[in-house]
Design an enzyme around this catalytic site. Sequence first.
Site, PDB file in Angstrom:
ATOM      1  N   ARG A 170      -4.354  26.990  -5.498  1.00  0.00           N
ATOM      2  CA  ARG A 170      -4.478  26.572  -4.115  1.00  0.00           C
ATOM      3  C   ARG A 170      -6.050  26.691  -3.708  1.00  0.00           C
ATOM      4  O   ARG A 170      -6.468  27.761  -3.788  1.00  0.00           O
ATOM      5  CB  ARG A 170      -3.623  27.263  -3.107  1.00  0.00           C
ATOM      6  CG  ARG A 170      -2.054  27.331  -3.465  1.00  0.00           C
ATOM      7  CD  ARG A 170      -1.607  25.869  -3.648  1.00  0.00           C
ATOM      8  NE  ARG A 170      -1.513  25.039  -2.349  1.00  0.00           N
ATOM      9  CZ  ARG A 170      -1.534  23.599  -2.377  1.00  0.00           C
ATOM     10  NH1 ARG A 170      -0.919  23.166  -3.565  1.00  0.00           N
ATOM     11  NH2 ARG A 170      -1.366  23.151  -1.409  1.00  0.00           N
ATOM     12  N   ARG A 225      -3.107  24.247   5.615  1.00  0.00           N
ATOM     13  CA  ARG A 225      -3.709  25.313   4.833  1.00  0.00           C
ATOM     14  C   ARG A 225      -3.728  26.424   5.762  1.00  0.00           C
ATOM     15  O   ARG A 225      -3.526  27.440   5.283  1.00  0.00           O
ATOM     16  CB  ARG A 225      -5.006  24.624   4.334  1.00  0.00           C
ATOM     17  CG  ARG A 225      -4.880  23.868   2.987  1.00  0.00           C
ATOM     18  CD  ARG A 225      -6.362  23.402   2.568  1.00  0.00           C
ATOM     19  NE  ARG A 225      -6.340  22.332   1.639  1.00  0.00           N
ATOM     20  CZ  ARG A 225      -6.090  22.477   0.350  1.00  0.00           C
ATOM     21  NH1 ARG A 225      -5.332  23.586   0.014  1.00  0.00           N
ATOM     22  NH2 ARG A 225      -5.995  21.346  -0.396  1.00  0.00           N
ATOM     23  N   LEU A 276      -8.608  27.589  -1.073  1.00  0.00           N
ATOM     24  CA  LEU A 276      -8.605  28.311   0.138  1.00  0.00           C
ATOM     25  C   LEU A 276      -9.682  27.835   1.165  1.00  0.00           C
ATOM     26  O   LEU A 276     -10.840  27.397   0.797  1.00  0.00           O
ATOM     27  CB  LEU A 276      -9.019  29.777  -0.083  1.00  0.00           C
ATOM     28  CG  LEU A 276      -7.819  30.247  -1.162  1.00  0.00           C
ATOM     29  CD1 LEU A 276      -8.477  31.739  -1.772  1.00  0.00           C
ATOM     30  CD2 LEU A 276      -6.396  30.538  -0.329  1.00  0.00           C
ATOM     31  N   HIS A 311     -13.135  31.639 -13.513  1.00  0.00           N
ATOM     32  CA  HIS A 311     -13.010  30.148 -13.743  1.00  0.00           C
ATOM     33  C   HIS A 311     -13.488  29.974 -15.198  1.00  0.00           C
ATOM     34  O   HIS A 311     -14.274  30.480 -15.734  1.00  0.00           O
ATOM     35  CB  HIS A 311     -13.991  29.357 -12.741  1.00  0.00           C
ATOM     36  CG  HIS A 311     -14.312  27.880 -12.766  1.00  0.00           C
ATOM     37  ND1 HIS A 311     -13.139  27.139 -12.515  1.00  0.00           N
ATOM     38  CD2 HIS A 311     -15.058  27.272 -13.552  1.00  0.00           C
ATOM     39  CE1 HIS A 311     -13.641  25.936 -12.828  1.00  0.00           C
ATOM     40  NE2 HIS A 311     -14.738  25.774 -13.429  1.00  0.00           N
TER      41      HIS A 311
HETATM   42  C1  GRF Z   1      -6.973  30.331 -16.808  1.00  0.00           C
HETATM   43  O1  GRF Z   1      -7.750  29.242 -17.845  1.00  0.00           O
HETATM   44  C2  GRF Z   1      -7.873  30.719 -15.736  1.00  0.00           C
HETATM   45  O2  GRF Z   1      -9.335  30.815 -16.114  1.00  0.00           O
HETATM   46  C3  GRF Z   1      -7.724  29.845 -14.654  1.00  0.00           C
HETATM   47  O3  GRF Z   1      -6.296  29.615 -14.671  1.00  0.00           O
HETATM   48  C4  GRF Z   1      -5.798  29.515 -16.230  1.00  0.00           C
HETATM   49  C5  GRF Z   1      -4.465  30.191 -16.127  1.00  0.00           C
HETATM   50  O4  GRF Z   1      -4.641  31.582 -15.929  1.00  0.00           O
HETATM   51  N1  GRF Z   1      -7.994  30.435 -13.442  1.00  0.00           N
HETATM   52  P1  GRF Z   1      -3.502  32.814 -16.064  1.00  0.00           P
HETATM   53  O5  GRF Z   1      -2.967  32.702 -17.496  1.00  0.00           O
HETATM   54  O6  GRF Z   1      -2.186  32.182 -15.042  1.00  0.00           O
HETATM   55  O7  GRF Z   1      -4.102  34.211 -15.560  1.00  0.00           O
END
Ligand code: GRF
Length: 201
Positions: free
Chosen positions: A93, A67, A95, A111
């Site tokens: 990923r 990482r 971090l 989130h």
């Molecule tokens: C979404 O549910 C977001 O909350 C999470 O990843 C999912 C896809 O997001 N972090 P996106 O369509 O790639 O922005």
Amino acid sequence: MTPKRVAILISGGGSNMLALLDSMTGDHPARPCLVLSNDPAAGGLARAAARGVPTAVVDHRPFKGDRAAFEAELMTPLLAARTEIVCLAGFMRVLTAGFVAQWQGRMLNIHPSLLPKYRGLDTHARALAAGEAEHGCTVHEVTAALDDGPILGQARVRIRPGDTPQTLAARVLEQEHRLYPAVLRRFAAGDRTPLRLDPGT
Ligand code: GRF
């Protein structure tokens, strides 16, 4: 005031990235400087390029789990773009504390749950299984602990009878596209007061 330079990190389609790009216009105190992905096949890269935003890829796979080495590579395009704020948007990923420390106070994540409930994955299925009445999404500052950190905004949706993880996720995603741009606008202007968006449909 010179707009803040925002780099957006993605791993997939980047629907949140698009919402952020489309919001950074006019008197918005930020502008996108880079869309960066760990996956060369991320659909969001072409969508960002189509909007004239510089893109870069640092494929995580050659680093085989190292990482720190992967993150050292990530720093190169971020610094070259003179990034001031990092927005994680569907970036999948984990971090390290070392990378987070370099961006502490300047890195946001979205989130799909009402943190501190349901950190981690499969949040919609878990909320349904728990019989929650509502669910939603959270934008927070990124700290070393996963899906933790000061909450900058939340948007709620009511859970409906017959909801599946897919139908619930779709309604939450709509709220994500409202919440993230609203929070970034305030954050870029130096306002960290938490934003609460009223329950969606
Ligand atoms: C979404 O549910 C977001 O909350 C999470 O990843 C999912 C896809 O997001 N972090 P996106 O369509 O790639 O922005």
